[in-house]
Motif scaffolding. Structure first.
Motif, PDB file in Angstrom:
ATOM      1  N   GLY A  89       0.794  -1.222   0.000  1.00 48.35           N
ATOM      2  CA  GLY A  89       0.000   0.000   0.000  1.00 48.35           C
ATOM      3  C   GLY A  89       0.824   1.268   0.000  1.00 48.35           C
ATOM      4  N   ALA A  90       2.093   1.185   0.422  1.00 50.33           N
ATOM      5  CA  ALA A  90       2.994   2.353   0.436  1.00 50.33           C
ATOM      6  C   ALA A  90       2.299   3.574   1.041  1.00 50.33           C
ATOM      7  N   ALA A  91       1.807   3.416   2.256  1.00 50.12           N
ATOM      8  CA  ALA A  91       1.088   4.508   2.919  1.00 50.12           C
ATOM      9  C   ALA A  91       1.976   5.740   3.054  1.00 50.12           C
ATOM     10  N   LEU A  92       1.331   6.885   3.104  1.00 48.19           N
ATOM     11  CA  LEU A  92       2.066   8.150   3.222  1.00 48.19           C
ATOM     12  C   LEU A  92       2.958   8.155   4.460  1.00 48.19           C
ATOM     13  N   GLU A  93       2.454   7.569   5.549  1.00 47.41           N
ATOM     14  CA  GLU A  93       3.215   7.494   6.790  1.00 47.41           C
ATOM     15  C   GLU A  93       3.607   6.045   7.045  1.00 47.41           C
ATOM     16  N   THR A  94       4.870   5.816   7.323  1.00 47.75           N
ATOM     17  CA  THR A  94       5.335   4.479   7.682  1.00 47.75           C
ATOM     18  C   THR A  94       4.961   4.185   9.138  1.00 47.75           C
ATOM     19  N   PHE A  95       5.288   2.973   9.607  1.00 47.07           N
ATOM     20  CA  PHE A  95       4.933   2.620  10.974  1.00 47.07           C
ATOM     21  C   PHE A  95       5.791   3.389  11.977  1.00 47.07           C
ATOM     22  N   ASP A 155      13.289   1.266  -3.184  1.00 54.02           N
ATOM     23  CA  ASP A 155      12.851   2.653  -3.015  1.00 54.02           C
ATOM     24  C   ASP A 155      11.895   2.976  -4.147  1.00 54.02           C
ATOM     25  N   PHE A 156      11.430   4.213  -4.193  1.00 54.66           N
ATOM     26  CA  PHE A 156      10.429   4.591  -5.185  1.00 54.66           C
ATOM     27  C   PHE A 156      11.023   4.875  -6.566  1.00 54.66           C
TER      28      PHE A 156
END
Length: 848
Positions: free
Chosen positions: A234-240, A766-767
């Protein structure tokens, strides 16, 4: 003499007594297999369906969010992790001497330290019968089992110092042969990912619903496809991220985290050796999760141990590369051998498939990804027979978790690929084969082959509206003209899929995947508290975290719907886990249904508490009163001009105990626990899995693409989505969910893949190599709203969070295959990259 002057008036006293019984406990009432009771009051909608800015959006766009990285606590330490660069290797020696001597380093942990202080992390391996011996510790102990696995943790005064210390640590490994995927895992003599179990094959299940074998044997036509669905994230905007603070002396632990579920209490407690009431979870704002941040991240254990060791608060925020390479956010990784049986007219008779799933190096959430889609196994089609053969293996990849849809996107892709193939092989159009097989409105509620119930729907109308509003026929005409010209540089394709979005899981069927007795079922309740203060202001406390979805807006809208107060006047907050009631939190598109049920239940109990007070003020019989949300007041039946307003009742209830009628207490508040509205037990023999996700939405996607035949590039000319999520609570929120999920589905279809080489090394770190779409890459998505209210939920609402991603991959691939149909190209995998398109075209040309 007015009635309220007569102390022996048993009607008001009895009403007070009954009102105090409802919701007076800390947990409220729990009603299994039931919905919120229908009120006597009007069902006219006052707040639902109104365009309104979401509460959360207003806060976040103004920079008012409070995320883990925003927390500042005195003396806080920061954690960095040394992660394995090996996919499979034995740990021979760890040298931390230089790192420990670095100024600013406060503590260092290795796997040996973790193993002494904690138990293995609780995973679904423990739920299996018998339990699978697949331990998972916060840090690697005897060996590393995937690239990115944490090996050593450092806590230091700053994150920079911790990272400097990590670079000084030396680890000596003994390389072991890696298991790079499912085929390698099942090969004869394959290396063992875990030596304490007999092999890499950890689950094998077969189920037949409706005698599928006979159906396929006697079918006029059988369509077959082999399909591949690789890992994505999902590559959320915020990581854990999390902060742990140990309180010495009382052995209590407080967590601030962006964890999306209170489930962490019953998984984290056993790992740390603490009872759940000794752990307090405080939810921060969450910058997206999409299935991640759900189970127990290893870093929570690490931060807890560091905090206990140093008596300081300790924070860890996952880096983006860490998130991609070693995070808890990798989705399904599977291959299908699938078959669809039909008669000579194109009527679908049976569906069956074999699926092989790569769970990676541990057994965390994987089985949910395989059980959940079976709630919608046969899609929106009238298919009587269904069978599946499921195999799960271990490999030297990151443990599989979940990604938006819990396997539903892959399952819909498989089914819609078969439907498109059947249309081609039988000479039917994509529209005709769906018209022939879609469930009809009069068939609802519809029991599927697996036993799950579809609550409501009108799939033919959804299809025809989508065709009309997408200008489907005009696009077909344009495509026909383009093909007549025979342009060798580009081709137009039109996709079409009809897909389900199951929602509101209960978990009852999950145990069959683990060979558990049917009595060990789980449901997923949700709780909410509502309080009205002396000024008539309404406050709602939610009992679970948010993953960034507009749950606060839903709660405020339900209050407005029931009470008639403005939604923007409702104050919404969240309880920490020390005070929260049963609350699973957001997952599987459940929050609209579950939260609206909980909030409505609490509000209605408060209304009943107000009834005897209103009767007291109006000198009337409580049974003669009706709540009018259009005016936010109680009125006497037949005498609407006589009323007791919310403000007047609240003033009486909160500040005038001596004026209250007998049997009534001060205060207007209630906590309500809402259970799954339609769950049922599975059959012990597995012949019927019961209702475990019966609130089912529906969507039709019609993308139009243009494929550049010289470069393989895919461009969108149009994208239309018709969706049905039952009654719409907030159109803006629905649009955000549908568009966001559809964009993720487009990325699944075209660009995103977490690839591994033959040594099980990740290729997307990475992206620059994991290709997320930008706003320049996705189309303007047009939406059509359709409502078929559920008969089982509050106001007929359904889930909406995952449908876009569940349908878009199949739809986009359908469009691309349609564009390439004149060249004989058949697509059986995602992502469909330009390189693959050119290879397919080249292979076709070579055979002609």
């Amino acid at each position: 003499m007015p009635v309220h002057r007569i102390r022996s008036d048993h009607r008001v006293r009895a009403a007070c007594r009954d009102a105090n019984k409802t919701g007076s406990s800390a947990r409220g009432r729990t009603l299994m297999n039931s919905t919120i009771p229908s009120p006597r009051e009007t069902n006219t909608s006052h707040a639902f369906g109104q365009p309104r800015e979401t509460i959360e959006s207003a806060r976040h766009v103004r920079g008012g969010g409070k995320f883990v990285a925003d927390l500042q606590l005195p003396g806080m330490l920061h954690v960095a992790l040394l992660r394995s660069t090996k996919a499979h290797a034995r740990i021979v020696e760890i040298d931390v001497r230089q790192a420990r001597s670095l100024l600013g380093v406060h503590a260092i942990l290795t796997g040996a330290d973790v193993q002494k202080s904690t138990s293995s992390i609780y995973t679904m391996a423990q739920m299996h019968k018998p339990p699978l011996d697949i331990p998972l510790h916060a840090l690697a102990t005897d060996k590393v089992r995937h690239v990115g696995e944490p090996v050593v943790a450092v806590a230091a005064r700053t994150r920079a110092i911790a990272e400097d210390a990590v670079r000084l640590i030396r680890v000596k490994y003994e390389d072991l042969p890696p298991v790079a995927g499912a085929d390698a895992a099942l090969a004869s003599g394959a290396p063992l990912v875990h030596e304490n179990i007999a092999g890499n094959l950890i689950m094998h299940r077969q189920h037949d619903f409706g005698d599928a074998a006979s159906v396929f044997k006697n079918a006029d036509h059988v369509v077959r496809r082999k399909l591949k669905w690789p890992r994505q994230t999902g590559a959320a905007l915020e990581t854990f991220g999390c902060v742990a603070q140990w309180q010495p002396g009382v052995d209590e632990l407080t967590f601030w985290s962006n964890h999306q579920s209170n489930v962490l209490l019953w998984t984290l407690g056993p790992t740390l050796g603490l009872p759940p009431h000794r752990i307090k979870g405080i939810a921060c704002d969450i910058g997206g999760a999409f299935g991640a941040k759900f189970w127990q991240p290893r870093a929570m254990v690490i931060c807890a141990l560091f905090s206990r060791l140093t008596t300081r608060p300790v924070r860890y925020v996952e880096g983006r590369v860490e998130n991609l390479v070693g995070g808890d956010n990798h989705g399904e990784d599977r291959t299908y051998d699938a078959e669809l049986a039909l008669d000579s007219s194109g009527k679908m008779l049976g569906l069956r498939f074999s699926v092989v799933e790569d769970y990676g190096s541990a057994f965390i959430l994987g089985p949910i990804n395989n059980a959940e889609p079976l709630a919608q196994a046969t899609g929106p089609y009238d298919i009587a027979a269904f069978a599946f053969d499921f195999t799960a293996v271990l490999s030297n990849k990151v443990p599989q978790a979940a990604y938006r849809g819990f396997g539903g996107a892959a399952h819909n892709f498989m089914l819609e690929r078969l439907v498109d193939a059947a249309a081609v092989e039988l000479g039917l159009s994509a529209v005709a084969i769906r018209e022939l097989n879609l469930l009809q409105p009069e068939q609802f509620p519809y029991r599927t082959a697996t036993g799950n119930i579809y609550d409501s729907g009108d799939y033919p109308t959804a299809l025809h509206r989508a065709l009309k509003e997408s200008s489907y026929d005009l696009w077909r005409e344009r495509q026909a003209r383009a093909r007549e010209v025979k342009d060798p540089t580009r081709a137009i394709g039109i996709g079409l899929v009809s897909c389900q979005e199951r929602s509101v899981q209960s978990g009852t069927a999950l145990w069959l995947m683990f060979d558990q007795e049917p009595g060990r079922n789980t449901t997923a309740a949700e709780s909410a508290s509502v309080r009205i203060d002396s000024q008539g202001s309404v406050r709602v406390a939610l009992h679970s975290p948010s993953l960034g979805t507009p749950t606060e807006t839903i709660a405020a809208t339900v209050v407005a719907e029931e009470l008639g107060v403005p939604a923007d006047s409702v104050s919404v907050s969240r309880l920490d886990t020390s005070m929260a009631g049963p609350a699973m939190g957001p997952s599987a598109s459940r929050m609209t249904v579950m939260l609206s049920g909980a909030v409505a239940g609490a509000v209605r109990e408060v209304i009943e508490k107000m009834r005897p007070l209103a009767a007291h003020l109006l000198e009337a019989n409580p049974e003669d009163l009706i709540w009018d949300p259009s005016r936010a007041c109680f009125t006497i039946v037949g005498v609407p001009e006589s009323s007791a307003t919310l403000a007047a009742i609240a003033h009486l209830a909160n500040g005038h105990a001596l004026r209250l009628p007998d049997g009534c207490r001060s205060g207007l508040e209630s906590t309500y626990t809402y259970d799954h509205p339609m769950s049922s037990m599975p059959h012990a023999d597995g012949s019927d899995w019961g209702n475990y996700a019966p609130i089912v939405g529906h969507t039709v996607h019609v993308p139009v693409v243009e494929v550049d035949l010289q470069t393989g590039a895919v461009t969108f000319l149009d994208y239309f989505v018709m969706h049905d999520c039952g009654t719409v609570v907030n159109p803006d929120a629905v649009r955000g969910q549908v568009v966001g999920a559809t964009v993720q589905g487009i990325a699944t279809a075209l660009t995103e893949e977490l690839a591994f080489d033959e040594q099980a090394r990740p290729q997307n770190t990475d992206f620059r190599s994991y290709f997320l779409p930008t706003f320049l890459d996705v189309p303007a998505i047009r939406l059509g709203h359709m409502e078929t209210p559920s008969p089982f939920t509050y106001r007929g609402v359904k889930g909406i969070g995952e449908g876009g991603r569940m349908a878009a991959p199949a739809a986009v691939v359908s469009a691309i295959e349609d564009a390439l149909a004149p060249y004989g190209v058949r697509i059986n995998e995602v992502p469909v990259t330009p390189e693959k398109i050119l290879n397919w075209l080249g292979n076709v040309s070579a055979t002609q």
